[in-house]
Motif scaffolding. Structure first.
Motif: not given
Length: 481
Positions: A367-386
């Protein structure tokens, strides 16, 4: 019983009269200690690298003289079971690596950091589908989230709680799923589960309790999903898949639900056509059935914005299922269901009956990861790599990749199931782990007229190893051409 440094317990079966087998008399206690340590190492209970207690500490715990412990350690170091150096303590020795027999070729890259092969040896490259690069897991952000959760969470969040999950996480998931995937959800419609497999097992159990007898699943589709449905006492019905996704024409009226992967069909990689989305929703309303939407990698679309969730068309008939397995790591064992009101209580009863709740600390940290935007940032980074990896894969293979540019895997069509088998076997000999439509059991009824293909999991290799993995795959496919 003794304690290792740091308070770890070490059980040793030491007999004052000496080992059960062997001479008695002077020195018997030391021989018994040697035997207990030797047995612990030989059995694997004390694996290589295990630090042993200091001689003074072990002697005090066992109620024997320090000299007896020192002599036992010295003897086992001489035999090669243990290793020790001044200032470093005593540890279990690492056995030497067996050398290859003459004429045998070692697997390239075998060793640390490579997956063990079930039959022995090692996989140098793992290209199985459905796996992210677990090496990119945001460890620092996750550790910070855990620390914040433990520091700020009220005590009652660590007690036996709501089987649907902690309110703070259900609110965060409802917000994220609505924002990122177009899901119509609130906290009351979310149930936290231990990944999609756990969620499907709970849904099948709930539907069985409501009188359901069958669930339709895609053909080809993951065999594990069919196994989970059958384990709950329901039959499975095949739904043919073509370029437009699953075909609703194969749905019987008397069916409790249909399990679909609309955004990126697994394994063929196609998107469910708009008219078929409407047809599936119409069937669910007419037949009183449900649609189970497995949005397993919906965040990863590379050619344009991801396709929105099917659930938004009929929140009262569609169960939306998401998880952190592809975005973070499968080992998270964390997922969520957004369920219609009519299914909420049956699914919660299934959670209670099976004890399938997710640990509170994991929920709080996520919940903390989502609320702080860290989950979205990780997905965006991974999306670029993949995205880059899929582009490189498409450029290197001799034929275009079917399906949409999305997800964590791509399909490499092959002329026959026999060639699929030969390629997988050639990969095994080279240390390259591959998976195929036939070999992995995706088809309900495999036969010679069923298409064959490799499923290339391009997301799985670590970042530093992607190019080598790509070269190994290309070398295999070139030799088989």
């Amino acid at each position: 019983m003794s304690k290792q440094p740091g308070g770890l317990d070490l059980h040793l079966d030491v007999h004052p009269d000496g080992p059960r087998e062997g001479p008695r008399g002077p020195g018997a206690l030391g021989r018994s200690l040697e035997s207990a340590l030797r047995d612990g190492v030989r059995s694997g209970r004390l694996p290589p690298g295990t630090r042993l207690p200091g001689s003074r500490s072990l002697a005090a715990d066992l109620g024997i003289s320090r000299g007896t412990v020192v002599q036992a350690y010295t003897q086992l170091i001489a035999e090669g079971w243990l290793t020790g150096a001044p200032g470093s303590g005593t540890s279990v020795a690492t056995p030497p690596t067996p050398t290859a027999e003459p004429g045998e070729k070692a697997v390239a890259g075998a060793g640390r950091g490579h997956a063990a092969e079930p039959g022995g040896g090692f996989w140098s490259v793992d290209l199985r589908p459905g796996r992210p690069d677990v090496g990119s897991f945001p460890r620092t952000a996750w550790a910070s989230a855990v620390r914040r959760a433990l520091a700020t969470a009220p005590s009652h969040d660590l007690d036996y709680g709501d089987p649907a999950g902690l309110t703070v996480l259900r609110q965060a998931i409802a917000g994220y799923a609505g924002r990122a995937r177009g899901v119509r959800a609130d906290a009351d419609s979310v149930i936290v589960v231990g990944g999609f497999s756990s969620g499907l097992a709970l849904l099948a159990r709930a539907l069985r309790g409501l009188g359901g007898t069958r669930i339709a699943t895609e053909d080809p589709g993951l065999p594990r999903h069919r196994e989970l449905v059958r384990a709950a006492g329901l039959e499975t019905v095949p739904l043919a898949v073509d370029a437009g996704g699953a075909d609703p024409a194969g749905l019987p009226v008397r069916c409790a639900a249909a399990l679909l992967t609309p955004a990126h069909q697994h394994p063929l990689g196609v998107v469910l056509a708009p008219e078929r989305r409407v047809a599936f929703v119409g069937w669910a309303r007419h037949a009183g059935g449900y649609l189970i939407e497995d949005d397993y990698d919906g965040e990863f679309r590379y050619d344009h914005h991801p396709v929105g969730a099917l659930q938004a068309l009929a929140p009262d008939r569609v169960v939306y299922a998401g998880s952190a397995s592809k975005a973070l790591a499968p080992g998270m064992r964390l997922g969520w269901l957004v369920v219609p009101r009519s299914l909420r209580e049956p699914v919660i009863r299934a959670v209670e009956d099976t004890g399938a709740s997710v640990p509170s600390v994991t929920q709080l940290a996520f919940a903390d990861l989502i609320e702080r935007g860290e989950y979205d940032r990780h997905i965006r980074r991974s999306r670029l790599v993949y995205r880059r990896r899929r582009t490189e894969l498409a450029q290197r293979l001799p034929s275009p990749l079917p399906g949409v540019a999305a997800g964590l895997h791509a399909l490499l069509p092959l002329p026959s199931a026999e060639q699929e088998r030969r390629l997988i076997e050639a990969g095994r000999r080279a240390g390259v782990r591959l998976q195929g439509l036939h070999a992995a059991g995706y088809w309900y009824e495999p036969s010679g007229d069923r298409p064959a293909a490799l499923l290339i999991g391009y997301a799985a290799p670590p970042r530093h190893d992607w190019r080598r993995a790509l070269e190994a795959l290309c070398a295999l496919t070139a030799r088989s051409a």
